[in-house]
Design a protein around this motif. Structure first.
Motif, PDB file in Angstrom:
ATOM      1  N   ILE A  77       4.177   1.141   2.397  1.00 56.91           N
ATOM      2  CA  ILE A  77       5.550   1.569   2.104  1.00 56.91           C
ATOM      3  C   ILE A  77       5.522   2.869   1.295  1.00 56.91           C
ATOM      4  O   ILE A  77       4.589   3.147   0.547  1.00 56.91           O
ATOM      5  CB  ILE A  77       6.314   0.494   1.302  1.00 56.91           C
ATOM      6  N   GLY A  78       6.568   3.663   1.436  1.00 53.76           N
ATOM      7  CA  GLY A  78       6.821   4.815   0.574  1.00 53.76           C
ATOM      8  C   GLY A  78       5.692   5.815   0.525  1.00 53.76           C
ATOM      9  O   GLY A  78       4.881   5.945   1.448  1.00 53.76           O
ATOM     10  N   GLU A 118      -6.249   8.451   0.348  1.00 54.21           N
ATOM     11  CA  GLU A 118      -6.509   7.150  -0.254  1.00 54.21           C
ATOM     12  C   GLU A 118      -5.311   6.680  -1.070  1.00 54.21           C
ATOM     13  O   GLU A 118      -4.907   7.337  -2.021  1.00 54.21           O
ATOM     14  CB  GLU A 118      -7.757   7.235  -1.138  1.00 54.21           C
ATOM     15  N   PRO A 119      -4.723   5.543  -0.710  1.00 52.64           N
ATOM     16  CA  PRO A 119      -3.439   5.139  -1.295  1.00 52.64           C
ATOM     17  C   PRO A 119      -3.600   4.404  -2.624  1.00 52.64           C
ATOM     18  O   PRO A 119      -4.693   4.083  -3.087  1.00 52.64           O
ATOM     19  CB  PRO A 119      -2.871   4.205  -0.231  1.00 52.64           C
ATOM     20  N   GLN A 120      -2.447   4.133  -3.241  1.00 48.47           N
ATOM     21  CA  GLN A 120      -2.342   3.273  -4.410  1.00 48.47           C
ATOM     22  C   GLN A 120      -1.895   1.890  -3.939  1.00 48.47           C
ATOM     23  O   GLN A 120      -1.407   1.709  -2.820  1.00 48.47           O
ATOM     24  CB  GLN A 120      -1.331   3.845  -5.402  1.00 48.47           C
ATOM     25  N   ILE A 125       0.859  -1.188   0.000  1.00 48.96           N
ATOM     26  CA  ILE A 125       0.000   0.000   0.000  1.00 48.96           C
ATOM     27  C   ILE A 125       0.891   1.232   0.000  1.00 48.96           C
ATOM     28  O   ILE A 125       1.753   1.384   0.883  1.00 48.96           O
ATOM     29  CB  ILE A 125      -0.931   0.019   1.230  1.00 48.96           C
ATOM     30  N   VAL A 126       0.685   2.108  -0.971  1.00 53.89           N
ATOM     31  CA  VAL A 126       1.512   3.313  -1.111  1.00 53.89           C
ATOM     32  C   VAL A 126       0.640   4.536  -0.812  1.00 53.89           C
ATOM     33  O   VAL A 126      -0.240   4.888  -1.607  1.00 53.89           O
ATOM     34  CB  VAL A 126       2.097   3.420  -2.532  1.00 53.89           C
ATOM     35  N   PRO A 127       0.849   5.192   0.327  1.00 51.87           N
ATOM     36  CA  PRO A 127       0.041   6.371   0.663  1.00 51.87           C
ATOM     37  C   PRO A 127       0.210   7.473  -0.381  1.00 51.87           C
ATOM     38  O   PRO A 127       1.261   7.607  -1.017  1.00 51.87           O
ATOM     39  CB  PRO A 127       0.588   6.804   2.025  1.00 51.87           C
ATOM     40  N   MET A 128      -0.823   8.286  -0.532  1.00 49.82           N
ATOM     41  CA  MET A 128      -0.819   9.366  -1.520  1.00 49.82           C
ATOM     42  C   MET A 128      -1.078  10.685  -0.818  1.00 49.82           C
ATOM     43  O   MET A 128      -1.887  10.766   0.104  1.00 49.82           O
ATOM     44  CB  MET A 128      -1.907   9.114  -2.575  1.00 49.82           C
TER      45      MET A 128
END
Length: 839
Positions: free
Chosen positions: A380-381, A317-319, A292-295
């Motif tokens: 992550i990231g 809402e993440p990618q 899960i990549v936070p945005m």
């Protein structure tokens, strides 16, 4: 090398469209072949050209030794290996299915390639104002291509996701090709989209949008209910999760891909963000399938150019990153704006705080249960979401989130409405008759010219009626005729009979008189009827004076100057010869509007609107007058759709609600408001399941009659109560006539779904209700049958001009019955040609 080149020319790569050049036009001497790999979602575009310079190839002597030939063959083999080892450098979008069908693929068994590559997909869709600023997608794409760094072992592919506007898609393609970027294309196929309908029958009750439950909802809840009706259209045109899944499936087909990143089109990846993501993938990727990549949302893209590349504090809402062997995909039944990404996050356990397992409303699709991979994820990231163009929507505030959600719903519906309108305008013509069928009218006129006996009798009656109306009209409008001394007549000198009160009470007979005179002009070819029909329109709708009968040439060259000093100019300039058969400027007697919108709640004027169209075609009304009529009608239409009176009428469950839909649809067509026309013509179908039962009965019409009878009884009126059955027959027939006229009008426009055979969830439909009503009274008195004749004729043509599913035996049976029944009627009756022509 010849064999090598023939093999290479068989390998095709498809990375978008249009072709950069047409290979069929290349001269044989130029040589060259193309390296490409075909993908099922891609359309033809040659990407890379390989030149072999056949014209300058070196010639060798025949005396070459055998060892020299062996050396040459070995060099060719080495070159072959070198070339095919080098191809991945160009980062083509490969698929396993295509490679296996290549002539070279099966030559040897190879080991499974090492999966270590990252694939970053950016999904580019349509601009959606007001959620996005118009043009923001293209602007942000340019920013990404210009400033986003390249990363080791990461391959960037852009997915063009059903961009509906060809010019917008072409602009995106040009920009991507300018930067030599890979792209794949999911095309928008208009014919596929046109087959998709609204979802109207899944609410808690029929005609939900006019129900008390709907009125009690909040504004946002109302908007969400409306959004559901666009569900299937949204799924196709926006293709939100469809585009994401296409990227996932495309990535899995690439042999060396390990991580698939199907990100939104406005996502931007910075150096530090990528390094963080890559290190975590390397560290935990063996046991974790989803990351899960936070945005974070940006208010200004330029901050990325100021070396501000730090982990943001605010995440939204993440990618999601997928490992190549993951099994989860996005839910294709979750449309854009309705938990499209959130549902998968919840299934994986990344958004358990949202409690998505609890139902919201009965009609929305249910979320899937938890995934078997629930918990198999890491966060992550980060990734940046470029600016959307509206700062109020991107701020880290609860209000911004609400504004985003509201504007997203508005943008979706506005975009789909605009798309439907754009398609409809390819065939819609404002001047096409709404109620009358022009082909049938032309056939009747030709039969009259051919002395058809039946039609001759009908036209004789039409002429008699028209002569009577003409005499009354000339007498009535005599005080309003144009004179040489126009300045001596003011509004205060007009007869009281032309006041507004008289006009409102006269609207019904006025519409009939204009229509009869106009039809007499059309069929009989006598212009006197058309001139006085136009005069009625001038006096009562445009506040203009009437024009007396006069020589056509003289009237056409009239100059609005009482002194006649400018007569010598009448045959000069662009106005000569005249573009109109009447003066281009007719004096007005006041500036008040004769027609009130409230008058239309009692009187149907759809036939009158068609008469105005015919009068314009025959130049009885000038272009200027016709434009003024459209402006006047537009004001009336605005009142009907926005005023409390109009909204209340729309919510009526009996014939008054149907009359409202008929009026609004006809007025929208007359004023060229295609978007409103489509909206009403589509949503009116929701009434069918409420007004009609499967057996054709009309419960709400019956209840309306009972209420009317009680009202008459309490007021002491007895004339109508003596025969309740006659009153019920009258109002049931009236309701069915309005429905049939509305169905024929929609059929004549030809730009939206036919409502004639539309079947509600309770199996109620208009066509069967009409047949059931006519069957019920088929053995009644001649007076009753004459009363039903107009409905029977209109129903006959509604069946003839509708498409019938060959598997629907019930509809086929109804059609045959009405064709037999309507043929028994004479062409003339108490309604004259009016009912005969409304088809």
């Amino acid at each position: 090398m010849g064999n090598l080149n023939s093999h290479l020319s068989d390998i095709t790569v498809d990375l978008g469209y249009p072709p950069r050049r047409d290979s069929s036009k290349r001269s044989p001497s130029s040589g060259g072949s193309y390296f490409s790999i075909k993908d099922k979602v891609l359309e033809p575009r040659r990407f890379f050209q390989y030149n072999n310079n056949n014209g300058n190839s070196r010639k060798y002597r025949r005396q070459r030794t055998r060892w020299g030939r062996v050396a040459l063959l070995g060099a060719g083999l080495l070159l072959f290996i070198f070339i095919f080892g080098y191809i991945p450098f160009f980062n083509f979008a490969k698929t396993a299915s295509t490679l296996s069908s290549s002539p070279l693929a099966g030559s040897a068994t190879t080991a499974e390639p090492q999966r270590d590559q990252l694939l970053l997909y950016r999904i580019i869709g349509n601009d959606l104002p007001p959620r996005h600023k118009e043009g923001q997608t293209l602007s942000n794409l340019h920013f990404i291509l210009e400033h986003e760094p390249s990363f080791p072992n990461l391959r960037k592919i852009f997915l063009l996701n059903r961009i509906s506007d060809p010019s917008s898609e072409a602009a995106v393609v040009r920009l991507l090709e300018k930067y030599n970027m890979e792209y794949i294309r999911v095309p928008f196929v208009e014919e596929e989209y046109k087959q998709i309908d609204f979802k109207l029958e899944h609410f808690t009750e029929p005609d939900f949008l006019h129900s008390d439950d709907y009125r009690r909802l909040s504004k946002v809840a109302k908007l969400r209910a409306l959004d559901y009706t666009y569900h299937d259209k949204n799924l196709y045109a926006m293709n939100n999760n469809g585009g994401r899944n296409t990227a996932i499936q495309h990535g899995r087909s690439i042999s060396n891909a390990r991580w698939i990143m199907p990100f939104d089109g406005n996502c931007y990846l910075s150096h530090n963000a990528f390094n963080e993501i890559k290190s975590q993938l390397d560290r935990h990727g063996a046991e974790t399938k989803y990351f899960i990549v936070p945005m974070t949302r940006l208010l200004n893209n330029s901050v990325l150019l100021n070396n501000q590349d730090e982990r943001p504090k605010i995440h939204e809402e993440p990618q999601i990153i997928f490992r190549y062997d993951s099994t989860e995909e996005y839910n294709l039944n979750m449309r854009y704006g309705r938990r499209s990404k959130l549902e998968l996050l919840w299934r994986l356990g990344a958004k358990e705080d949202r409690r998505l397992n609890k139902p919201t409303v009965a009609w929305e699709p249910m979320e899937r249960p938890y995934s078997k991979d629930k918990g198999n994820f890491r966060t992550i990231g980060w990734v940046f979401r470029l600016f959307s163009g509206n700062p109020k929507q991107e701020e880290n505030k609860k209000e911004a989130s609400s504004i985003r959600a509201f504007n997203r719903l508005l943008a979706i519906q506005s975009s789909l409405d605009g798309l439907d309108e754009r398609i409809a305008r390819r065939t819609f013509r404002q001047d096409r008759l709404f109620l009358y069928n022009e082909t049938e009218m032309a056939g009747i006129r030709q039969a009259y010219w051919s002395k058809d006996k039946e039609v001759m009798n009908m036209m004789e009656e039409l002429e008699n009626r028209a002569d009577t109306i003409l005499q009354e009209t000339q007498e009535r409008l005599a005080p309003m005729s144009v004179t040489d001394d126009m300045d001596s007549t003011g509004p205060e000198e007009l007869p009281l009979s032309f006041g507004k009160e008289d006009a409102s009470s006269y609207l019904g007979p006025l519409s009939q008189n204009v229509t009869t005179l106009t039809l007499a002009n059309y069929f009989l070819g006598s212009e006197k009827y058309g001139r006085w029909a136009a005069n009625l329109v001038r006096v009562y709708f445009l506040n203009e004076f009437a024009l007396e009968d006069q020589d056509e040439y003289s009237s056409a060259r009239m100059i609005p100057d009482n002194t006649h000093l400018l007569d010598f100019l009448s045959d000069q300039g662009y106005s000569f010869p005249s573009l109109s058969r009447v003066p281009r400027v007719v004096p007005k007697y006041n500036s008040n509007r004769i027609i009130n919108a409230s008058d239309l709640t009692k009187t149907d004027i759809t036939a009158l609107l068609d008469s105005m169209r015919l009068l314009r075609r025959t130049q009885m009304l000038t272009h200027k007058e016709y434009i003024e009529l459209q402006a006047t009608i537009a004001e009336v239409l605005e009142f009907l759709v926005t005023s409390p009176t109009g909204i209340h009428l729309a919510q009526m469950t009996d014939h008054r609600g149907v009359l409202y839909d008929l009026q609004v649809t006809a007025l929208a067509a007359f004023t060229d408001d295609v978007k409103l026309l489509l909206r009403v013509a589509n949503r009116c179908r929701m009434r069918i399941g409420k007004q009609f039962l499967a057996d054709g009965s009309q419960p709400y019409q019956d209840a309306s009659v009972q209420t009317r009878l009680q009202s008459l009884s309490s007021s002491g009126t007895t004339t109508s109560i003596n025969d309740p059955g006659s009153l019920l027959l009258q109002f049931e027939t009236l309701n069915l006539q309005y429905w049939t006229m509305l169905a024929r009008g929609i059929q004549n426009t030809g730009v939206t779904k036919d409502i004639w055979h539309y079947t509600g969830k309770n199996f109620g439909r208009i066509s069967h209700a009409v047949v059931a009503h006519l069957k019920k009274h088929a053995t009644s008195s001649p007076h009753v049958k004459a009363q039903l004749a107009p409905l029977a004729r209109m129903a006959r043509y509604a069946f003839l001009f509708s498409d019938i599913d060959p598997t629907r035996q019930d509809i086929i049976s109804d059609r045959q019955w009405i064709l037999d029944y309507a043929s028994d009627f004479q062409t003339t009756d108490e309604s004259g040609t009016m009912a005969y022509l409304i088809h």
